[in-house]
Write a protein that holds these residues in place. Structure first.
Motif, PDB file in Angstrom:
ATOM      1  N   PRO A 304       0.824  -1.217   0.000  1.00  0.00           N
ATOM      2  CA  PRO A 304       0.000   0.000   0.000  1.00  0.00           C
ATOM      3  C   PRO A 304       0.852   1.258   0.000  1.00  0.00           C
ATOM      4  N   VAL A 305       0.243   2.369  -0.372  1.00  0.00           N
ATOM      5  CA  VAL A 305       0.894   3.670  -0.355  1.00  0.00           C
ATOM      6  C   VAL A 305       0.153   4.550   0.639  1.00  0.00           C
ATOM      7  N   HIS A 306       0.903   5.201   1.498  1.00  0.00           N
ATOM      8  CA  HIS A 306       0.323   6.017   2.565  1.00  0.00           C
ATOM      9  C   HIS A 306       0.368   7.490   2.173  1.00  0.00           C
ATOM     10  N   MET A 307      -0.696   8.208   2.488  1.00  0.00           N
ATOM     11  CA  MET A 307      -0.819   9.617   2.134  1.00  0.00           C
ATOM     12  C   MET A 307      -1.556  10.353   3.240  1.00  0.00           C
ATOM     13  N   ARG A 308      -1.504  11.677   3.161  1.00  0.00           N
ATOM     14  CA  ARG A 308      -2.252  12.535   4.078  1.00  0.00           C
ATOM     15  C   ARG A 308      -2.948  13.618   3.268  1.00  0.00           C
ATOM     16  N   LEU A 309      -4.258  13.755   3.483  1.00  0.00           N
ATOM     17  CA  LEU A 309      -5.033  14.792   2.804  1.00  0.00           C
ATOM     18  C   LEU A 309      -5.279  15.938   3.769  1.00  0.00           C
ATOM     19  N   ILE A 310      -4.854  17.133   3.376  1.00  0.00           N
ATOM     20  CA  ILE A 310      -5.024  18.339   4.192  1.00  0.00           C
ATOM     21  C   ILE A 310      -5.823  19.351   3.385  1.00  0.00           C
ATOM     22  N   SER A 311      -6.851  19.888   3.996  1.00  0.00           N
ATOM     23  CA  SER A 311      -7.657  20.892   3.313  1.00  0.00           C
ATOM     24  C   SER A 311      -8.196  21.876   4.339  1.00  0.00           C
ATOM     25  N   HIS A 312      -7.948  23.142   4.095  1.00  0.00           N
ATOM     26  CA  HIS A 312      -8.431  24.170   5.018  1.00  0.00           C
ATOM     27  C   HIS A 312      -9.948  24.226   5.025  1.00  0.00           C
ATOM     28  N   ASN A 371      -0.598  25.910   6.344  1.00  0.00           N
ATOM     29  CA  ASN A 371      -0.567  27.311   5.916  1.00  0.00           C
ATOM     30  C   ASN A 371      -0.808  27.427   4.412  1.00  0.00           C
ATOM     31  N   TRP A 372      -0.171  26.558   3.648  1.00  0.00           N
ATOM     32  CA  TRP A 372      -0.369  26.592   2.197  1.00  0.00           C
ATOM     33  C   TRP A 372      -1.827  26.356   1.831  1.00  0.00           C
ATOM     34  N   SER A 373      -2.439  25.370   2.479  1.00  0.00           N
ATOM     35  CA  SER A 373      -3.826  25.054   2.147  1.00  0.00           C
ATOM     36  C   SER A 373      -4.740  26.238   2.426  1.00  0.00           C
ATOM     37  N   ARG A 374      -4.445  26.947   3.494  1.00  0.00           N
ATOM     38  CA  ARG A 374      -5.273  28.109   3.840  1.00  0.00           C
ATOM     39  C   ARG A 374      -5.039  29.267   2.881  1.00  0.00           C
ATOM     40  N   GLU A 375      -3.767  29.569   2.595  1.00  0.00           N
ATOM     41  CA  GLU A 375      -3.461  30.748   1.784  1.00  0.00           C
ATOM     42  C   GLU A 375      -3.750  30.523   0.297  1.00  0.00           C
ATOM     43  N   LEU A 376      -3.569  29.301  -0.167  1.00  0.00           N
ATOM     44  CA  LEU A 376      -3.809  29.005  -1.576  1.00  0.00           C
ATOM     45  C   LEU A 376      -5.220  28.518  -1.847  1.00  0.00           C
ATOM     46  N   LYS A 377      -5.921  28.126  -0.752  1.00  0.00           N
ATOM     47  CA  LYS A 377      -7.298  27.620  -0.876  1.00  0.00           C
ATOM     48  C   LYS A 377      -7.352  26.405  -1.794  1.00  0.00           C
ATOM     49  N   VAL A 378      -6.436  25.457  -1.552  1.00  0.00           N
ATOM     50  CA  VAL A 378      -6.395  24.231  -2.350  1.00  0.00           C
ATOM     51  C   VAL A 378      -6.277  23.025  -1.418  1.00  0.00           C
ATOM     52  N   PRO A 379      -6.822  21.890  -1.826  1.00  0.00           N
ATOM     53  CA  PRO A 379      -6.544  20.655  -1.078  1.00  0.00           C
ATOM     54  C   PRO A 379      -5.130  20.171  -1.383  1.00  0.00           C
ATOM     55  N   ILE A 380      -4.479  19.585  -0.373  1.00  0.00           N
ATOM     56  CA  ILE A 380      -3.092  19.124  -0.509  1.00  0.00           C
ATOM     57  C   ILE A 380      -3.031  17.646  -0.153  1.00  0.00           C
ATOM     58  N   LEU A 381      -2.436  16.859  -1.031  1.00  0.00           N
ATOM     59  CA  LEU A 381      -2.204  15.440  -0.776  1.00  0.00           C
ATOM     60  C   LEU A 381      -0.710  15.236  -0.591  1.00  0.00           C
ATOM     61  N   SER A 382      -0.285  14.901   0.624  1.00  0.00           N
ATOM     62  CA  SER A 382       1.131  14.684   0.921  1.00  0.00           C
ATOM     63  C   SER A 382       1.403  13.191   1.014  1.00  0.00           C
ATOM     64  N   VAL A 383       2.432  12.728   0.309  1.00  0.00           N
ATOM     65  CA  VAL A 383       2.711  11.298   0.177  1.00  0.00           C
ATOM     66  C   VAL A 383       3.756  10.874   1.209  1.00  0.00           C
ATOM     67  N   ASP A 384       3.424   9.840   1.976  1.00  0.00           N
ATOM     68  CA  ASP A 384       4.362   9.263   2.943  1.00  0.00           C
ATOM     69  C   ASP A 384       5.027   8.038   2.309  1.00  0.00           C
ATOM     70  N   TYR A 385       6.016   8.310   1.484  1.00  0.00           N
ATOM     71  CA  TYR A 385       6.701   7.234   0.771  1.00  0.00           C
ATOM     72  C   TYR A 385       7.614   6.453   1.709  1.00  0.00           C
ATOM     73  N   SER A 386       7.946   5.240   1.331  1.00  0.00           N
ATOM     74  CA  SER A 386       8.831   4.403   2.139  1.00  0.00           C
ATOM     75  C   SER A 386      10.236   4.982   2.157  1.00  0.00           C
ATOM     76  N   LEU A 387      10.923   4.790   3.274  1.00  0.00           N
ATOM     77  CA  LEU A 387      12.204   5.448   3.503  1.00  0.00           C
ATOM     78  C   LEU A 387      13.362   4.462   3.406  1.00  0.00           C
ATOM     79  N   SER A 388      14.511   5.008   3.087  1.00  0.00           N
ATOM     80  CA  SER A 388      15.755   4.243   3.047  1.00  0.00           C
ATOM     81  C   SER A 388      16.366   4.242   4.458  1.00  0.00           C
TER      82      SER A 388
END
Length: 704
Positions: A304-312, A371-388
């Protein structure tokens, strides 16, 4: 402060000469041992200054040839001159204070002598860096910041890092090159890192190590020399697992809780887990055809791929049962029916976090994403990719690309119509923004409408460049740490160290408590002793001890160790009579020589034009004091020369990773928000240059 013209450096060196002469007049008649130390130190400063002026003159005469353009002055040669100037200004100000107050009743002779000696050592090492920079200019083609075809230059650069003394930059001189508002922050980070390193590897939780570290940190506040020595040891010797463990402290509940309190509130903050299913997306060249996108499989098979959805703002689709089925904790505004639901946004921002490919998640970067979501008024999807090193290349790239494709396919669940899609990332995340776009082109699917990369890593090697010389003095990005992260991402030298036992059980808590109580006396004693030492030692004894330590340390560093005797010829030919201070122990640095580092999807700066042609507009934000500055400049120049749309912004006085420091220093927050939000805002009005998709996107990526 930037050199505005060739006259500026002359004024600085003239002021340095005057300051030295004034102090000789004020101190030479004194028989005090501290006065003798100051005179000796200032004569060294004067010698370094006189030798450096012609070097600076030669650099300032040509460094404009290495800028991106006339409106964007910035490259490693400019930065080295800027750093030297900052050091000289500190010396001049301290010297003027000494000359004016050395005979005063409240003059702290020992403290001021130690300060001047520390900056004299730093000046000596900067003189060596400027000499190396001069060699780079002589050996590279005009306008080229990297010596990619000259392995000898890179080998000498790595050799110098391994043997040069660096502790002086982490003690009294820590962070002198950065904005004054950042220096207390850097001191806190360095002291925390050293204290944490003392406990690293012991069988206790990270909470226990962090708690015990507080008891021993006092000595590093009071004794800057010890702090510098210990930090040099840690950066040269501890493995990538230490850095992963330390950087992940930002993921702790306490710190993440403070982040949420101090950042802008959002209506949606969902963690999502997307199963590894085959996706089909329309081809960019023919919308009636589709391409198959496989889930990530490298190293560990489909997962699976893990993500976080942030929206003001809560938008349509973000409270749907279909989206909440991907979340383990569906506690959002969807359970509050009185919250206003906004229509789908035409824009979507997909974010890849930094952390050297080895550490951190979207939670570490949540502050500025809110802050970006609030100032840009856009939804943001941040990807929690696997780490080395557990999941080296290409796992992270596969997961980020899959997340990008899944977001296009399911944009209606994320609160967007995906008419305009932008990628954003910092450092390692900036690298992934570029390589995900390259992968989209090679697969024939839609590429993003734009990307914003902050201080991106575009060349994942230890190749020499003028800005990378800063890794010898940078407390946030030493070359030893950078090389460990790069090798981990490449899957090289990934032997593991038994990790500290982590558990939330009462057994672990009891063990931590017992260790804490057991070490309380020792830790408290060290803390108190660090405060009492300056009082217990007489002024004369302190002066003699400091002089003895400085003499012994200087002689030890200037004499080649048995290990380095065999490699004397590897060091650059410095001017006759000059040799930089040498470390008491050599750093072991694994070179980034594997062919994998030359893979264009690892180092996009090395990508052929056919893999870069067709990239969306790229907005790069770099820092003048970042060791990766030249990565940004050279990549921007390469895209511009190909006719690709690209812009570069270079901010002053901020270190690598300044986005993550925005909560800690107001000046950092202001500068980063101004540059980042401006760059991100540009893509909001972008139109596709090749063809007008118009309403077609809505029908392609929304459910029927």
């Amino acid at each position: 402060m930037r050199f505005a013209s060739n006259m500026d450096y002359k004024v600085v060196f003239a002021a340095l000469e005057t300051m030295c002469e004034d102090n000789f007049s004020a101190l030479c008649g004194s028989s005090d041992s501290v006065a003798s130390r100051l005179v000796t130190c200032l004569r060294e400063v004067q010698e370094h200054g006189r030798a450096l002026e012609p070097v600076v003159a030669s650099l300032t005469a040509v460094y404009h040839h290495y800028d991106f353009d006339e409106e964007t002055p910035g490259n490693g040669y400019r930065t080295l001159v800027k750093v030297l100037q900052a050091c000289l200004l500190h010396i001049i100000n301290k010297g003027r204070y000494i000359a004016d107050n050395c005979n005063g009743a409240f003059f702290r002779a020992e403290h001021n002598a130690s300060e001047m000696e520390a900056y004299c050592s730093a000046l000596c090492q900067l003189r060596a860096l400027l000499h190396l920079a001069k060699q780079l200019i002589n050996d590279n083609e005009c306008g080229q910041l990297y010596s990619q075809q000259d392995g000898e230059l890179t080998r000498r650069f790595v050799q110098e890092y391994s043997s040069m003394h660096k502790a002086c930059f982490y003690g009294r001189c820590l962070g002198f090159q950065f904005s004054p508002a950042l220096r207390p922050v850097l001191q806190t980070v360095v002291i925390s890192m050293i204290s944490y390193g003392e406990r690293y590897g012991r069988q206790q939780s990270r909470f226990g190590m962090a708690a015990l570290s507080l008891l021993t940190s006092g000595k590093y506040v009071i004794d800057p020399e010890t702090r510098g020595t210990e930090f040099e040891r840690i950066t040269q010797n501890l493995d990538v697992h230490f850095w992963k463990s330390f950087w992940n402290l930002t993921e702790s509940g306490l710190i993440s809780g403070l982040t949420r309190i101090t950042s802008n509130p959002v209506q949606v903050n969902l963690t999502l887990t997307v199963p590894p299913l085959l996706l089909r997306l329309p081809l960019a060249s023919d919308l009636s055809l589709s391409a198959a996108v496989s889930p990530p499989i490298a190293h560990s098979g489909p997962g699976p791929v893990h993500m976080r959805l942030i929206s003001h703002e809560l938008r349509e689709g973000q409270d749907s049962e279909e989206l909440l089925a991907f979340s383990d904790t569906p506690t959002t505004a969807s359970h509050r029916p009185w919250v206003q639901r906004h229509p789908l946004s035409p824009w979507l921002l997909i974010h890849f976090h930094g952390g050297g490919f080895v550490a951190q998640t979207s939670k570490s970067h949540e502050h500025y994403l809110r802050n970006w979501s609030r100032e840009l008024k856009v939804p943001i999807l941040s990807v929690d990719y696997s780490l080395s090193p557990e999941a080296p290349f290409p796992r992270a790239l596969e997961e980020c690309f899959y997340a990008y494709c899944w977001a296009l396919k399911n944009c209606h669940l994320l609160g967007s119509t995906a008419e305009r899609v932008c990628l954003a990332g910092d450092s390692a995340g900036g690298n992934l923004c570029i390589t995900v776009s390259m992968k989209a082109m090679t697969c024939g699917i839609r590429v993003p409408d734009g990307m914003m990369t902050a201080y991106p890593a575009t060349l994942l090697t230890t190749d020499a460049s003028p800005s990378r010389l800063l890794t010898l003095i940078d407390p946030l990005l030493p070359l030893g740490v950078l090389a460990k992260c790069l090798n981990a991402y490449a899957g090289i030298d990934c032997h593991t160290v038994p990790p500290a036992v982590e558990s939330n059980s009462l057994t672990t808590l009891g063990r931590d408590t017992a260790v804490l109580l057991g070490d309380l006396t020792k830790g408290a004693s060290n803390w108190i002793h660090s405060f009492l030492d300056p009082v217990l030692i007489s002024s004369g004894a302190r002066s003699q001890l400091s002089l003895q330590r400085r003499t012994e340390s200087s002689e030890t560093r200037r004499i080649s160790t048995p290990t380095s005797t065999q490699t004397t010829g590897d060091h650059p030919d410095y001017p006759q009579g000059f040799e930089p201070l040498r470390a008491e122990c050599l750093a072991v640095l694994l070179p980034t020589s594997s062919p994998i580092f030359r893979n264009p999807f690892v180092s996009p700066l090395l990508a052929p034009e056919n893999l870069l042609r067709g990239l969306p507009p790229v907005y790069i934000v770099a820092s003048a004091l970042d060791a990766l500055l030249d990565d940004s400049v050279m990549f921007a120049k390469k895209l511009r020369d190909m006719g690709q749309p690209v812009s570069l912004t270079v901010v002053e006085d901020l270190p690598h990773g300044f986005l993550s420091l925005s909560q800690l220093a107001k000046e950092t927050e202001y500068n980063s928000r101004q540059t980042e939000v401006t760059s991100l805002s540009r893509w909001l009005t972008l139109r596709r240059q090749r063809f007008d998709r118009g309403h077609t996107l809505n029908t392609l990526y929304t459910p029927t």
